[in-house]
Each structure stands twice: as structure tokens, then as C-alpha cells.
Design an enzyme around this catalytic site. Structure first.
Site, PDB file in Angstrom:
ATOM      1  N   ARG A 266      31.146  15.162 -15.657  1.00  0.00           N
ATOM      2  CA  ARG A 266      32.029  15.807 -16.629  1.00  0.00           C
ATOM      3  C   ARG A 266      32.830  14.719 -17.321  1.00  0.00           C
ATOM      4  O   ARG A 266      33.237  13.733 -16.693  1.00  0.00           O
ATOM      5  CB  ARG A 266      32.982  16.795 -15.951  1.00  0.00           C
ATOM      6  CG  ARG A 266      32.342  18.135 -15.562  1.00  0.00           C
ATOM      7  CD  ARG A 266      32.008  19.013 -16.781  1.00  0.00           C
ATOM      8  NE  ARG A 266      31.480  20.310 -16.392  1.00  0.00           N
ATOM      9  CZ  ARG A 266      30.168  20.600 -16.300  1.00  0.00           C
ATOM     10  NH1 ARG A 266      29.257  19.680 -16.575  1.00  0.00           N
ATOM     11  NH2 ARG A 266      29.777  21.807 -15.967  1.00  0.00           N
ATOM     12  N   GLU A 295      34.488  17.939 -26.074  1.00  0.00           N
ATOM     13  CA  GLU A 295      33.124  18.203 -26.557  1.00  0.00           C
ATOM     14  C   GLU A 295      33.163  19.278 -27.636  1.00  0.00           C
ATOM     15  O   GLU A 295      33.926  20.233 -27.501  1.00  0.00           O
ATOM     16  CB  GLU A 295      32.231  18.653 -25.391  1.00  0.00           C
ATOM     17  CG  GLU A 295      32.078  17.547 -24.361  1.00  0.00           C
ATOM     18  CD  GLU A 295      31.165  17.923 -23.191  1.00  0.00           C
ATOM     19  OE1 GLU A 295      30.549  18.998 -23.220  1.00  0.00           O
ATOM     20  OE2 GLU A 295      31.082  17.138 -22.251  1.00  0.00           O
ATOM     21  N   HIS A 317      25.646  16.465 -24.062  1.00  0.00           N
ATOM     22  CA  HIS A 317      25.700  17.319 -22.855  1.00  0.00           C
ATOM     23  C   HIS A 317      24.333  17.986 -22.654  1.00  0.00           C
ATOM     24  O   HIS A 317      24.197  19.206 -22.734  1.00  0.00           O
ATOM     25  CB  HIS A 317      26.808  18.382 -22.960  1.00  0.00           C
ATOM     26  CG  HIS A 317      27.239  18.873 -21.616  1.00  0.00           C
ATOM     27  ND1 HIS A 317      28.533  19.143 -21.278  1.00  0.00           N
ATOM     28  CD2 HIS A 317      26.508  19.148 -20.498  1.00  0.00           C
ATOM     29  CE1 HIS A 317      28.597  19.560 -20.027  1.00  0.00           C
ATOM     30  NE2 HIS A 317      27.378  19.585 -19.529  1.00  0.00           N
TER      31      HIS A 317
HETATM   32  P1  NAD Z   1      27.753  19.066  -5.644  1.00  0.00           P
HETATM   33  O1  NAD Z   1      28.980  19.861  -5.385  1.00  0.00           O
HETATM   34  O2  NAD Z   1      26.502  19.352  -4.858  1.00  0.00           O
HETATM   35  O3  NAD Z   1      28.055  17.493  -5.485  1.00  0.00           O
HETATM   36  C1  NAD Z   1      29.238  16.885  -5.894  1.00  0.00           C
HETATM   37  C2  NAD Z   1      29.615  15.846  -4.853  1.00  0.00           C
HETATM   38  O4  NAD Z   1      30.746  15.093  -5.328  1.00  0.00           O
HETATM   39  C3  NAD Z   1      30.034  16.446  -3.507  1.00  0.00           C
HETATM   40  O5  NAD Z   1      29.236  15.907  -2.462  1.00  0.00           O
HETATM   41  C4  NAD Z   1      31.476  16.047  -3.354  1.00  0.00           C
HETATM   42  O6  NAD Z   1      31.853  15.765  -2.011  1.00  0.00           O
HETATM   43  C5  NAD Z   1      31.528  14.785  -4.200  1.00  0.00           C
HETATM   44  N1  NAD Z   1      32.880  14.392  -4.553  1.00  0.00           N
HETATM   45  C6  NAD Z   1      33.974  15.160  -4.680  1.00  0.00           C
HETATM   46  N2  NAD Z   1      35.040  14.399  -4.989  1.00  0.00           N
HETATM   47  C7  NAD Z   1      34.590  13.122  -5.071  1.00  0.00           C
HETATM   48  C8  NAD Z   1      35.221  11.879  -5.354  1.00  0.00           C
HETATM   49  N3  NAD Z   1      36.532  11.805  -5.635  1.00  0.00           N
HETATM   50  N4  NAD Z   1      34.452  10.772  -5.361  1.00  0.00           N
HETATM   51  C9  NAD Z   1      33.132  10.822  -5.088  1.00  0.00           C
HETATM   52  N5  NAD Z   1      32.481  11.972  -4.781  1.00  0.00           N
HETATM   53  C10 NAD Z   1      33.217  13.111  -4.791  1.00  0.00           C
HETATM   54  O7  NAD Z   1      27.483  19.242  -7.199  1.00  0.00           O
HETATM   55  P2  NAD Z   1      26.120  18.928  -7.997  1.00  0.00           P
HETATM   56  O8  NAD Z   1      25.270  20.146  -8.034  1.00  0.00           O
HETATM   57  O9  NAD Z   1      25.550  17.660  -7.500  1.00  0.00           O
HETATM   58  O10 NAD Z   1      26.736  18.718  -9.467  1.00  0.00           O
HETATM   59  C11 NAD Z   1      27.693  17.690  -9.712  1.00  0.00           C
HETATM   60  C12 NAD Z   1      28.351  17.877 -11.069  1.00  0.00           C
HETATM   61  O11 NAD Z   1      27.452  17.493 -12.099  1.00  0.00           O
HETATM   62  C13 NAD Z   1      28.709  19.337 -11.412  1.00  0.00           C
HETATM   63  O12 NAD Z   1      29.960  19.713 -10.856  1.00  0.00           O
HETATM   64  C14 NAD Z   1      28.743  19.324 -12.921  1.00  0.00           C
HETATM   65  O13 NAD Z   1      30.056  19.096 -13.381  1.00  0.00           O
HETATM   66  C15 NAD Z   1      27.847  18.152 -13.310  1.00  0.00           C
HETATM   67  N6  NAD Z   1      26.617  18.582 -14.009  1.00  0.00           N
HETATM   68  C16 NAD Z   1      26.415  18.187 -15.306  1.00  0.00           C
HETATM   69  C17 NAD Z   1      25.240  18.543 -15.962  1.00  0.00           C
HETATM   70  C18 NAD Z   1      24.964  18.105 -17.372  1.00  0.00           C
HETATM   71  O14 NAD Z   1      24.240  18.803 -18.085  1.00  0.00           O
HETATM   72  N7  NAD Z   1      25.457  16.964 -17.802  1.00  0.00           N
HETATM   73  C19 NAD Z   1      24.266  19.315 -15.307  1.00  0.00           C
HETATM   74  C20 NAD Z   1      24.507  19.693 -13.996  1.00  0.00           C
HETATM   75  C21 NAD Z   1      25.683  19.316 -13.348  1.00  0.00           C
END
Ligand code: NAD
Length: 367
Positions: A266, A295, A317
Site C-alpha cells: 500500500r 491514488e 495499482h
Molecule cells: P498477509 O496478512 O497474509 O501478510 C502480511 C504480513 O505482513 C503478515 O505476515 C504480517 O505479520 C506482516 N506484517 C505486519 N506488520 C509488519 C511490519 N511492521 N513489518 C513487516 N511485516 C509486517 O497479507 P497478504 O495477503 O500477503 O497481502 C499483503 C498486502 O498486500 C495486503 O494487505 C494489501 O494491502 C497488499 N496487496 C496489494 C495488491 C496490489 O494490487 N498492489 C494486491 C494484493 C495485496
């Protein structure tokens, strides 16, 4: 049949919506490709809506839950990230909200990998050179060279679903992998990756031995050639591990001057003013971004500075924007299918009405 349910979708999510229509739902879809104004969402809710289908463009907070009070039963978000939904407010009003985790994991990770390759191997300036008819001769190192990805070290920041999928792809490119995640560490997965790395080396599939390990953020940032970010947006006070401006002047300066930063998580996870400075003043080698603090990316964003164009790749995005991932009505394949199924589970009281057992509900803690 579910002919008494009224659903408002703030966006068309394709043929998966036919699943609702066929079940007799009274479905209204906001027809404009741009997001509806919040006032319109409030107005719809006040007419008695049972289910709301939302995207990351919609701010879902107390005002929305208040407007839906008495009738709104579920918010089904078309995304895995839900930072646009105020979880505390949803919990106060006891409204479950769902997301579309898992089905976009591989698509997002592969896009992060392609962004990394595009940045490191200079695909954008190289294609421009060719198209602009500026490719005057073949030469061993002119007008520029790229950096290999194969054999380099990557830091994966956040080892949740998408971070682990990215690890799998990087292991296939003989990369060494530094993992950082303060809240969730999957040591079993990391051990399994190390075993496959060792086997590939033993069988002569990869020449060099490679490794993977969990480290501190400082170690990850100071040692990596590439840093790929896979965290949710967590603002100060929302958890013990906030990610808002995790990448700021201090952390950017702790990266190698040759390192590349890739962000598909994000936008507000990176302080963009600091990043633009980091690129301009060569604190880091480059960045590839899919998400932004605001965005669409504003016309006057410092990230558009022509001085950094060759080292700054910008995407709209787009990481989950693949056909099956976005639109398949199959809840095990597409965000649209999973979004619709999450809504149905709550409205049709599946799983014996036990919201805790519904796989796509996020805020299970209040039920
Ligand atoms: P997830 O919840 O499985 O994984 C996120 C991980 O980040 C978790 O393991 C969590 O412990 C970790 N985390 C939390 N705080 C942290 C910190 N301060 N430092 C390091 N790690 C930390 O989520 P996911 O399914 O892997 O998705 C991750 C993110 O990717 C989503 O929340 C979304 O915002 C983003 N995303 C973006 C797109 C896009 O189109 N660009 C698509 C999908 C997801």
C-alpha cells in the site's frame, strides 16, 4: 431463495454478480467506472441495503455503518487489503466484513517479481531507446547496462501470503533471501525453501549454494540488493507493528546505495517525499511502485521528476490485475467469486450462522 436481499455494489465486478441475480437478489450496481461519492453510498444504505460490495476506493466507517443501522448485515470487500474499512467501527456496529485473500496471492507476487526485473534490467529505458530510434549501434556497455536478478540477495518485508509466494519465485531465480516479519514467521516454509535450494544445488540445477533466513529489519535493509514489500497498511495505534511510513528517510538511508525497492503493498507504507529524495540523491539505486500515498498518482508527484525516470518504475495499482484473478466467478480462483461468496455466506447464514467459521470474514473477533 434469497429474493428479499438487497445488495448495492459500488463497482461492477463482472459475471460473478450473476450468481446473486440468479439467486433472486435485488442487486444494484453503481454504473460509473469511477467510485461513487460517499454521500451516495450513505443514501443507498438509508433505503435498507442488506449487503454492500466495496472496493479499496470506498471509505467504510462509522458514518456508513450508522446509515445502514438495522438493515446492513455484511460488507464484502473486493481486495485482500482492507485499510479503507475502519475495523474498530465495523466491530462497534457488529457488522462482519469479508475480503478476497489467497486468490490474488500468486498474481500479486509474480507482478512484484516482474516489476523487480523490469527495474533492474532497465526494460523501460531499453524499449524507449529502440522505439525512439536512438539505438545507434551495439556496444559492450553503452548506453547503459542493467543489474542481474539471478544470484542476488532479496529482502522480503512481510512474510504473509504474498511474501511467501514471492519467496518461492525468488528461490527459482537462485536468489538468497532475507525475511523480516515482526508478527508472523513461517519457519516451516523457510526450512522447506532451504531444502529445495540445497537439492537444486546438489543436483546441479543451480551452480551456487543459496540461503534463506529470518533477520532483523536493519539486517534485511542493509544487506539486500532488492527489497520487496508485502505488508498490510497498519496505521499508528492500530497494532504493535504499524507499517505507515515504514520506509522513511532513516530506513531508506539504511539500504545499499545500489539497492532497488519494490512496493506492491500500500502506498502510505512508503514516505513518498523521502523516496523521491532517496532516488534523486542516489541513497538507493531505484524503485518500482504499484501503489501510492494518493491514488491515482497526482500530476505534481515528485515521483514523476524527469531526473529519476530511468530509475523509478510506476504502475497503476495493477499487481492483482490479471483476468482470472480479478474476475473468475469461482471463489477458489477469482476475487469476484470470493467476494460474492463471502457476501452469500453471511446473508444466507451459512456455516450454521457461525460467523467465526465463515472463511472469508475478516473481523471474526467480535462474533
Ligand atoms: P498477509 O496478512 O497474509 O501478510 C502480511 C504480513 O505482513 C503478515 O505476515 C504480517 O505479520 C506482516 N506484517 C505486519 N506488520 C509488519 C511490519 N511492521 N513489518 C513487516 N511485516 C509486517 O497479507 P497478504 O495477503 O500477503 O497481502 C499483503 C498486502 O498486500 C495486503 O494487505 C494489501 O494491502 C497488499 N496487496 C496489494 C495488491 C496490489 O494490487 N498492489 C494486491 C494484493 C495485496
Amino acid at each position: 431463495m434469497a429474493d428479499h436481499f438487497r445488495v448495492f455494489a459500488t463497482c461492477d465486478i463482472g459475471e460473478a454478480l450473476d450468481i446473486l441475480r440468479k439467486r433472486g437478489y435485488k442487486l444494484e450496481v453503481y454504473p460509473d467506472p469511477k467510485a461513487p461519492p460517499k454521500a451516495l453510498i450513505l443514501e443507498k444504505l438509508r433505503t435498507g441495503i442488506d449487503g454492500l460490495i466495496t472496493t479499496l476506493r470506498d471509505q467504510i466507517d462509522a458514518e456508513v455503518f450508522e446509515a445502514g443501522k438495522g438493515t446492513l448485515k455484511v460488507v464484502a470487500q473486493f481486495a485482500v487489503g482492507f485499510d479503507n474499512i475502519n475495523r474498530a467501527d465495523a466491530n462497534r456496529y457488529k457488522i462482519p466484513f469479508t475480503n478476497t485473500a489467497d486468490v490474488l496471492t500468486e498474481a500479486t507476487a509474480e507482478f512484484a517479481f516482474f516489476m523487480m526485473g523490469s527495474l533492474a534490467r532497465k526494460l523501460w529505458p531499453a524499449e524507449h531507446l529502440t522505439r525512439d530510434n536512438k539505438w545507434g549501434f551495439w556496444h559492450p556497455y553503452l548506453p547503459f547496462l542493467g543489474d542481474e536478478v539471478t544470484g542476488k540477495t532479496i529482502a522480503i518485508i512481510g512474510t504473509g501470503r504474498i511474501g511467501l509466494a514471492m519467496i518461492k519465485k525468488c528461490a527459482g531465480f537462485d536468489m538468497n533471501i532475507l525475511c523480516y516479519d515482526p508478527a508472523y514467521q513461517n519457519h516451516q516454509y523457510v526450512s522447506a525453501i532451504q531444502e529445495t535450494m540445497d537439492l537444486r544445488h546438489a543436483r546441479g540445477i543451480q551452480k551456487e549454494k543459496t540461503w534463506i533466513k529470518y533477520v532483523s529489519l536493519e539486517e534485511a535493509l542493509s544487506q539486500a540488493d532488492f527489497v520487496s514489500v508485502h505488508v498490510p497498511l497498519i496505521r499508528e495505534g492500530e497494532s504493535d507493528t504499524p507499517t505507515f511510513h515504514l520506509f522513511n528517510e532513516r530506513t531508506l538511508r539504511s539500504m545499499k546505495p545500489s539497492a532497488f525497492l519494490v512496493n506492491t503493498s500500500r502506498g502510505p507504507v512508503i514516505d513518498e517525499a523521502a523516496l523521491a529524495m532517496a532516488l534523486k540523491e542516489n541513497w538507493i539505486g531505484g524503485a518500482a511502485l504499484d501503489v501510492y500515498e494518493k491514488e491515482p498518482l497526482p500530476a505534481d508527484s515528485p515521483l514523476r521528476d524527469p531526473a529519476i525516470t530511468d530509475r523509478c518504475r510506476l504502475f497503476p495499482h495493477f499487481a492483482s490485475a490479471a483476468k482470472i484473478t480479478r474476475l473468475s466467478p469461482d471463489p477458489d480462483k477469482g476475487m469476484a467469486g470470493r467476494c460474492v461468496q463471502g457476501l452469500i455466506d453471511v446473508l444466507e447464514v451459512n456455516y450454521g450462522g457461525d460467523i467465526k467459521k465463515m472463511p472469508y470474514v475478516v473481523n471474526k473477533e467480535v462474533f
